[in-house]
Design an enzyme around this catalytic site. Structure first.
Site, PDB file in Angstrom:
ATOM      1  CG  ASP A  71      -1.963  -1.130   1.154  1.00  0.00           C
ATOM      2  OD1 ASP A  71      -1.821  -2.022   0.312  1.00  0.00           O
ATOM      3  OD2 ASP A  71      -2.899  -1.125   1.974  1.00  0.00           O
TER       4      ASP A  71
ATOM      5  CG  ASP B  28      -6.550  -0.146   1.188  1.00  0.00           C
ATOM      6  OD1 ASP B  28      -6.557  -1.380   1.298  1.00  0.00           O
ATOM      7  OD2 ASP B  28      -6.723   0.627   2.149  1.00  0.00           O
TER       8      ASP B  28
ATOM      9  CG  HIS C 183     -11.236   0.790   0.040  1.00  0.00           C
ATOM     10  ND1 HIS C 183     -11.379  -0.499   0.492  1.00  0.00           N
ATOM     11  CD2 HIS C 183     -10.229   1.336   0.774  1.00  0.00           C
ATOM     12  CE1 HIS C 183     -10.485  -0.714   1.455  1.00  0.00           C
ATOM     13  NE2 HIS C 183      -9.771   0.371   1.638  1.00  0.00           N
TER      14      HIS C 183
ATOM     15  CG  HIS D  96      -8.456   5.242   2.980  1.00  0.00           C
ATOM     16  ND1 HIS D  96      -9.362   5.025   3.992  1.00  0.00           N
ATOM     17  CD2 HIS D  96      -7.917   4.024   2.704  1.00  0.00           C
ATOM     18  CE1 HIS D  96      -9.364   3.745   4.321  1.00  0.00           C
ATOM     19  NE2 HIS D  96      -8.503   3.112   3.547  1.00  0.00           N
TER      20      HIS D  96
ATOM     21  CE  LYS E 121      -4.009  -4.271   0.895  1.00  0.00           C
ATOM     22  NZ  LYS E 121      -4.681  -3.222   1.669  1.00  0.00           N
TER      23      LYS E 121
ATOM     24  CB  CYS F 194      -2.312  -3.087   5.056  1.00  0.00           C
ATOM     25  SG  CYS F 194      -4.015  -2.515   4.859  1.00  0.00           S
TER      26      CYS F 194
HETATM   27  C1  VGL Z   1      -4.620   0.684   6.194  1.00  0.00           C
HETATM   28  C2  VGL Z   1      -5.930   1.703   7.743  1.00  0.00           C
HETATM   29  C3  VGL Z   1      -7.013   1.655   6.912  1.00  0.00           C
HETATM   30  C4  VGL Z   1      -3.279   0.157   5.805  1.00  0.00           C
HETATM   31  C5  VGL Z   1      -5.687   0.603   5.342  1.00  0.00           C
HETATM   32  O1  VGL Z   1      -2.917   0.169   4.613  1.00  0.00           O
HETATM   33  O2  VGL Z   1      -2.550  -0.286   6.715  1.00  0.00           O
HETATM   34  N1  VGL Z   1      -4.752   1.228   7.392  1.00  0.00           N
HETATM   35  N2  VGL Z   1      -6.879   1.088   5.711  1.00  0.00           N
END
Ligand code: VGL
Length: 211
Positions: free
Chosen positions: A26, A68, A70, A86, A111, A154
């Site tokens: 990420d 991520d 979403h 986000h 993901k 993550c």
């Molecule tokens: C993450 C908080 C919310 C991460 C993703 O990538 O660790 N942390 N969504």
């Protein structure tokens, strides 16, 4: 041509030969300073990660980059979830940081694409429509080097899943930063990972050892 067993026709410049792989978690704009859910000093991990990516390519290791990805209606977001909006698919915040030096032949693992899922672990993600674990097994990967954002979400969930699935896991501690919603979350996460058999190393240690 690789991934032909998956019935996917794609030409990749690079066919991994090593039984180890690098997993970059990420490194997206929204998790870096100035983003929607910034991890303090998150951009500091880019330099060592770039060295690891280059090292992996030289050593014929495959490189996987999770992201991520979403939908805007994800339950992961407030008010149903814990997080501000986000990394919404196809937005600038979801793009990898522009300083991250990966190749088009590396594998992008998306993901959190289901509105019901958090997608904390890269093992919930897919690359070329295949679950990460399936692709790693196809490449006969046994050992994973893992780094990225964020240590307490993550990165942790990915490392724990990797251990459950039987991989040898090395966390690159210099390439991780934590959200630390509560002070001490980072230490708790590191402790949980260590208890699950995750080994700790650093970029310098891995690169020097290979010399
Ligand atoms: C993450 C908080 C919310 C991460 C993703 O990538 O660790 N942390 N969504």
């Amino acid at each position: 041509m690789i991934l032909d067993n998956f019935g996917i026709s794609t030409t990749k410049a690079f066919e991994p030969k090593a039984n180890s792989a690098l997993l970059v978690i990420d490194l997206q704009n929204d998790f870096c300073p100035g983003g929607a859910l910034p991890v303090a000093n998150g951009d500091q991990v880019i330099e060592p990660l770039n060295r690891m990516i280059s090292h992996a390519h030289k050593n014929e290791q495959s490189v996987f980059l999770s992201r991520d990805w979403h939908p805007l209606n994800a339950k992961h977001f407030k008010p149903t979830g814990n997080w501000p909006i986000h990394c919404v698919e196809d937005t600038p915040g979801a793009e990898f940081h522009s300083s991250l030096k990966y190749l088009g032949s590396d594998y992008v693992v998306s993901k959190g694409t289901d509105p019901e899922e958090n997608g904390y672990s890269a093992f919930e993600g897919k690359t070329y429509f295949r679950p990460l674990d399936e692709v790693l097994r196809y490449f006969k990967v046994k050992k994973l080097y893992i780094g990225g954002l964020a240590t307490d979400y993550c990165v942790k969930n990915t490392c724990l899943d990797a251990r459950k699935l039987g991989y040898i896991v090395y966390l690159l501690t210099d390439t991780c930063r934590a959200v630390n919603q509560k002070p001490g979350d980072e230490a708790l996460a590191l402790n949980e990972m260590a208890n699950a058999g995750v080994k700790f190393t650093t970029t310098d240690e891995v690169i020097d050892k290979a010399r």
